[in-house]
Design a protein around this motif. Structure first.
Motif, short mmCIF file in Angstrom:
data_model
loop_
_atom_site.label_atom_id
_atom_site.label_comp_id
_atom_site.label_asym_id
_atom_site.label_seq_id
_atom_site.Cartn_x
_atom_site.Cartn_y
_atom_site.Cartn_z
N LYS A 41 0.90 -1.32 0.03
CA LYS A 41 -0.13 0.01 -0.07
C LYS A 41 0.72 1.42 -0.04
O LYS A 41 1.97 1.28 0.65
CB LYS A 41 -0.95 0.14 1.09
N GLU A 42 0.19 2.33 -0.56
CA GLU A 42 1.09 3.69 -0.77
C GLU A 42 0.57 4.34 0.68
O GLU A 42 -0.51 4.54 1.29
CB GLU A 42 0.31 4.42 -1.91
N MET A 43 1.77 4.70 1.49
CA MET A 43 1.92 5.55 2.60
C MET A 43 2.50 6.54 2.44
O MET A 43 3.54 6.71 1.90
CB MET A 43 1.79 4.57 3.78
N PRO A 44 2.48 7.60 3.56
CA PRO A 44 3.27 8.87 3.42
C PRO A 44 4.82 8.27 3.87
O PRO A 44 4.66 7.31 4.91
CB PRO A 44 2.86 9.68 4.53
N ILE A 45 5.87 8.61 3.47
CA ILE A 45 7.28 8.45 3.82
C ILE A 45 7.77 9.71 4.33
O ILE A 45 8.80 9.65 5.36
CB ILE A 45 8.00 7.91 2.76
N SER A 46 7.16 11.07 4.07
CA SER A 46 7.50 12.29 4.49
C SER A 46 6.45 13.20 4.29
O SER A 46 5.34 12.64 3.67
CB SER A 46 8.86 12.75 3.85
N GLU A 47 6.49 14.55 4.67
CA GLU A 47 5.44 15.20 4.42
C GLU A 47 5.16 15.51 3.12
O GLU A 47 6.10 16.09 2.62
CB GLU A 47 5.43 16.57 5.43
N GLY A 48 3.91 15.27 2.54
CA GLY A 48 3.56 15.50 1.06
C GLY A 48 4.45 14.57 0.13
O GLY A 48 4.23 14.67 -1.03
N VAL A 49 5.01 13.55 0.60
CA VAL A 49 5.69 12.36 0.00
C VAL A 49 5.13 11.01 0.23
O VAL A 49 4.87 10.68 1.38
CB VAL A 49 7.46 12.25 0.22
N THR A 50 4.59 10.28 -0.82
CA THR A 50 4.27 9.00 -0.54
C THR A 50 5.23 7.71 -1.14
O THR A 50 5.90 8.38 -2.04
CB THR A 50 2.62 8.68 -0.96
N TYR A 51 5.16 6.81 -0.82
CA TYR A 51 5.85 5.48 -1.34
C TYR A 51 4.95 4.49 -1.23
O TYR A 51 4.10 4.16 -0.29
CB TYR A 51 6.98 5.59 -0.34
N THR A 52 5.14 3.46 -2.18
CA THR A 52 4.29 2.37 -2.31
C THR A 52 5.09 1.18 -1.36
O THR A 52 6.16 0.55 -1.81
CB THR A 52 4.12 1.69 -3.55
N PHE A 53 4.49 1.10 -0.27
CA PHE A 53 5.39 0.07 0.90
C PHE A 53 4.73 -1.25 0.50
O PHE A 53 3.50 -1.53 0.34
CB PHE A 53 5.12 0.48 2.08
N TRP A 54 5.62 -2.37 0.90
CA TRP A 54 5.05 -3.62 1.02
C TRP A 54 5.26 -3.88 2.51
O TRP A 54 6.49 -3.70 3.04
CB TRP A 54 6.07 -4.57 0.10
N THR A 55 4.02 -4.43 2.87
CA THR A 55 4.02 -4.66 4.63
C THR A 55 3.66 -6.06 5.03
O THR A 55 3.03 -6.58 4.39
CB THR A 55 3.06 -3.58 5.05
N PHE A 56 4.23 -6.08 6.36
CA PHE A 56 3.55 -7.36 7.13
C PHE A 56 2.50 -6.68 8.00
O PHE A 56 2.94 -6.09 8.91
CB PHE A 56 4.76 -8.00 7.54
N GLY A 57 1.24 -6.92 7.72
CA GLY A 57 0.18 -6.31 8.40
C GLY A 57 -0.13 -4.88 8.52
O GLY A 57 -0.78 -4.24 9.18
N GLY A 58 0.47 -4.33 7.35
CA GLY A 58 -0.24 -2.92 6.96
C GLY A 58 0.65 -1.95 7.59
O GLY A 58 0.30 -0.49 7.44
N THR A 59 1.84 -2.18 8.29
CA THR A 59 2.55 -1.35 8.72
C THR A 59 4.19 -1.63 8.58
O THR A 59 4.59 -2.78 8.28
CB THR A 59 2.54 -1.21 10.33
N VAL A 60 4.84 -0.42 8.49
CA VAL A 60 6.48 -0.63 8.64
C VAL A 60 7.02 0.07 9.93
O VAL A 60 6.60 1.12 10.38
CB VAL A 60 7.11 0.21 7.34
N PRO A 61 7.57 -0.86 10.51
CA PRO A 61 7.83 -2.42 10.30
C PRO A 61 6.60 -2.76 10.72
O PRO A 61 5.75 -2.45 10.81
CB PRO A 61 8.80 -2.71 11.52
N GLY A 62 6.67 -4.13 10.18
CA GLY A 62 5.48 -5.13 10.45
C GLY A 62 4.99 -5.46 11.73
O GLY A 62 5.55 -5.12 12.79
N SER A 63 3.94 -6.07 11.85
CA SER A 63 3.37 -6.46 13.23
C SER A 63 4.15 -7.00 14.24
O SER A 63 5.02 -7.73 13.85
CB SER A 63 2.10 -7.12 13.14
N PHE A 64 4.23 -6.67 15.49
CA PHE A 64 5.15 -7.35 16.45
C PHE A 64 4.51 -8.82 17.13
O PHE A 64 3.41 -8.65 17.42
CB PHE A 64 5.21 -6.25 17.77
N ILE A 65 5.23 -9.66 17.10
CA ILE A 65 4.87 -11.16 17.54
C ILE A 65 5.63 -11.35 18.78
O ILE A 65 6.90 -11.09 18.84
CB ILE A 65 5.44 -12.11 16.40
#
Ligand SMILES: [Cu+2]
Length: 500
Positions: free
Chosen positions: A81-105
Motif C-alpha cells: 500500500k501507498e503511505m506517507p514516507i515524509s510530509e507530502g511524499v508517498t511511497y508504495t510500501f510492501w508490509t507485514f500487517g499494513g505497517t512498517v515495520p510489520g506487526s510485532f509478534i
C-alpha cells in the motif's frame, strides 16, 4: 591465594569452559548460560491453542504470562500500500500487517508456533517470510512462498530466546526488504522479562527513492541507489515524523522504558543513540547477556537489541542513528517525550531542542506540501509560497539567521531589513544555493565569514524560502520561482562566488 596462583586458577577455569563446549570466551567462566537451542525444547504444547496478539508499531503485545509451552497461532497478512514516507511524499510500501515495520509478534521459548502467512488479493507480488527466530533452513522462507490471494502455513518450535528480525526473502530480496518488509518477533525467556513501565517497538530502515529527500509526490523505488547503498531516507518506523510531534513516545519521570529496537536494513548498520540518556541495560544484538551503562549501541542490518533506561529528568529525548547526517538530513530521528517535575539537582533545565533540531523535532510541513500541490496544479499563490517558506526557513536558516531574521551580532548577518538584500533582491536565490563567503557589508556592519551552500533544498523549496524572506521583516517583497532556482543551480557556483 597469591597473585600467580589466582591467575593460574582463572586460566584453568577458562580452559575447562572451553573443553566442555561452554559459551563464547567473552562471557565470564561462571556466567550462567541458557544452553541455547539444545535446552530450549520444553516438551509438547499444553492446553488449547492460543491466538497470538499482534500489535502495530510502536506498540508491543503484553507479556505472554505463561509457565508452560503452548501452541500459538500467528496470522499475518502481507499488504502492499501507498503511505506517507515524509510530509507530502508517498511511497508504495510492501508490509507485514499494513505497517512498517510489520506487526510485532510475542511468544515464549519452547512454544510451537503455527504460522499463517496470507498475501492480500490485491497484491502484485508474491511474498514469503524468513524469521530469524526459526531453527530450520530458510527460517520459514521455503515453506511460506505465497502468491497474491493465497495463504501458506508452517510450524516451528521457538527454541532460542531473544529478539529476532523477520523479513521477506522473495527475489529480489533486497527490494522486498527496502520496501518495508521486516518486523520483530520476541521469544521471551521461560521466566519472562522483568516488569517495566513502557515497552515500545522501534525499527530502523533505509529507503531509496528516485526523487531527492523530501521531493514531493509519489516516489518510486530506485534500484541503483539501493545497490550503491546510498539511501534517500533513513527512518524509524517507516516514515519521517512517525515518532515525533504528536506521535512522540510518551513516558514519565521515575519510569523505566524498554525499547525493542530492530534494524531492517536492507543496507545500513545503525549506531542507535538516545540524546540525553544512557542505556542502563542493553542486550546487544538481541543476545541474552546484558551490557550496562552504554551510550550508543550498534544494531546490524537484520539484527535487533533490547535497550532499557530509567528516566530522571523531563523533556524531549531524541533517538537517532548517530551516523548523524542520517538523523538531520535523511529522517532518522524519533522522540521520547518525558513528562514530570524538573529535577534541578540532576539537570539544570533549559530546552535546547529548537536550536538542535529545527523543524525536525516537530515537523509541521503541511504548508510545504500544500504549496507543492498548488505548484503541481499551477495555482500556487504568493501567500502559499510564503507560508511554505516560513516552515522551511525554521528548519534550514534560523539556526544562523535566527527565527526573527535578526542574525547574531558579528557572526551571522541580519536578513531583517537587510540593505544587502534590498540592493539586489533577485540574488538571494543564488545565495541560498551557492552559499556566500568573503567580505559582505550588511546595514553598515562587515561580515567575513562563510555561509555553506544549501543545495540539499529542492528548487521549489529554494523559491519558497526566498519568497518568504523577500516578503518579511521590511524587505522589498517580490516573488522567486522554481525556474529561477533551477537556473541558479545550473550555474557554476564558483564563478558566482567570485562576484562578491
Ligand atoms: Cu516480499
Amino acid at each position: 591465594m597469591n597473585r600467580l596462583s589466582l591467575a593460574l586458577a582463572v586460566v584453568v577455569a577458562a580452559g575447562l569452559a572451553g573443553c566442555t563446549g561452554g559459551a563464547s570466551d567473552t562471557v565470564a567462566a561462571d556466567a550462567p548460560t541458557t544452553g541455547g537451542s539444545a535446552r530450549g525444547d520444553f516438551g509438547p504444547p499444553q492446553g488449547e491453542p492460543i491466538h497470538a496478539v499482534l500489535t502495530s508499531p510502536p506498540h508491543v503485545p503484553p507479556p505472554v504470562g505463561r509457565d508452560h509451552p503452548a501452541k500459538v497461532v500467528v496470522e499475518l497478512e502481507v499488504v502492499e500500500k501507498e503511505m506517507p514516507i515524509s510530509e507530502g511524499v508517498t511511497y508504495t510500501f510492501w508490509t507485514f500487517g499494513g505497517t512498517v515495520p510489520g506487526s510485532f509478534i510475542r511468544v515464549r521459548q519452547g512454544d510451537t508456533v503455527e504460522f499463517h502467512l496470507k498475501n492480500a488479493p490485491d497484491s502484485k507480488m508474491p511474498h514469503n517470510i524468513d524469521l530469524h527466530g526459526v531453527t530450520g533452513p530458510g527460517g520459514g522462507a521455503a515453506s511460506s512462498f505465497t502468491a497474491p490471494g493465497h495463504e501458506s502455513q508452517f510450524t516451528f518450535k521457538a527454541l532460542n530466546q531473544g529478539i529476532y528480525v523477520y523479513h521477506c526473502a522473495t527475489a529480489p530480496v533486497g527490494m522486498h526488504v527496502a520496501n518495508g518488509m521486516y518486523g520483530l518477533i520476541l521469544v521471551e525467556p521461560p521466566e519472562g522479562l522483568p516488569k517495566v513501565d513502557h515497552e515500545y517497538y522501534v525499527m530502523q530502515g533505509d529507503f531509496y527513492t528516485t526523487g531527492k529527500y523530501r521531493e514531493k509526490g509519489l516516489q518510486p523505488f530506485d534500484m541503483e541507489k539501493a545497490i550503491d547503498e546510498n539511501p534517500t531516507y533513513v527512518l524509524f518506523n517507516g516514515a519521517e515524523g512517525a515518532l515525533t510531534g504528536d506521535r512522540s513516545l510518551p513516558a514519565k519521570t521515575g519510569e523505566t522504558v524498554r525499547l525493542f529496537v530492530g534494524n531492517g536494513g536492507p543496507n545500513l548498520v545503525s549506531s542507535f543513540h538516545v540524546i540525553g540518556e544512557i542505556f542502563d541495560r542493553v542486550q546487544p544484538e538481541g543476545g541474552t547477556h546484558p551490557q550496562e551503562n552504554v551510550q550508543t549501541t550498534l544494531i546490524p542490518a537484520g539484527g535487533a537489541a533490547i535497550v532499557e533506561f530509567h528516566l530522571e529528568v523531563p523533556g524531549s529525548y531524541v533517538m537517532v542513528d548517530h551516523s548523524i547526517f542520517r538523523a538531520f538530513n535523511k529522517g532518522a530521528l524519533a522522540i521520547l517525550k518525558v513528562d514530570g517535575a524538573e529535577n534541578k539537582a540532576i539537570y539544570s533545565g533549559k530546552e535546547v531542542d529548537s536550536v538542535y533540531l529545527g523543524d525536525r523535532a516537530e515537523p509541521n510541513l503541511k504548508a510545504v506540501s500544500t504549496a507543492a500541490k498548488a505548484h503541481a496544479a499551477g495555482t500556487l499563490t504568493r501567500d502559499e509560497q510564503i507560508a511554505a517558506g516560513k516552515q522551511l526557513f525554521t528548519g534550514t536558516c534560523s539556526v544562523c539567521h535566527q527565527a526573527n531574521g535578526e542574525g547574531l551580532k558579528g557572526v551571522f548577518p541580519p536578513l531583517a531589513g537587510s540593505d544587502y538584500i534590498a540592493q539586489d533582491p533577485r540574488r538571494i536565490v543564488k545565495t541560498i544555493l551557492h552559499g556566500l563567503s568573503g567580505k559582505v557589508t550588511v546595514n553598515g556592519t562587515d561580515y567575513n565569514s562563510v555561509m555553506p551552500p544549501m543545495n540539499q533544498l529542492t528548487d521549489d523549496e529554494v523559491a519558497n524560502i526566498a519568497t518568504f524572506v523577500l516578503n518579511s521583516w521590511g524587505n522589498p517583497g517580490g516573488l522567486a520561482t522554481k525556474d529561477e532556482a533551477a537556473a541558479a543551480r545550473a550555474e557554476n557556483p564558483n564563478a558566482k562566488q567570485a562576484e562578491h
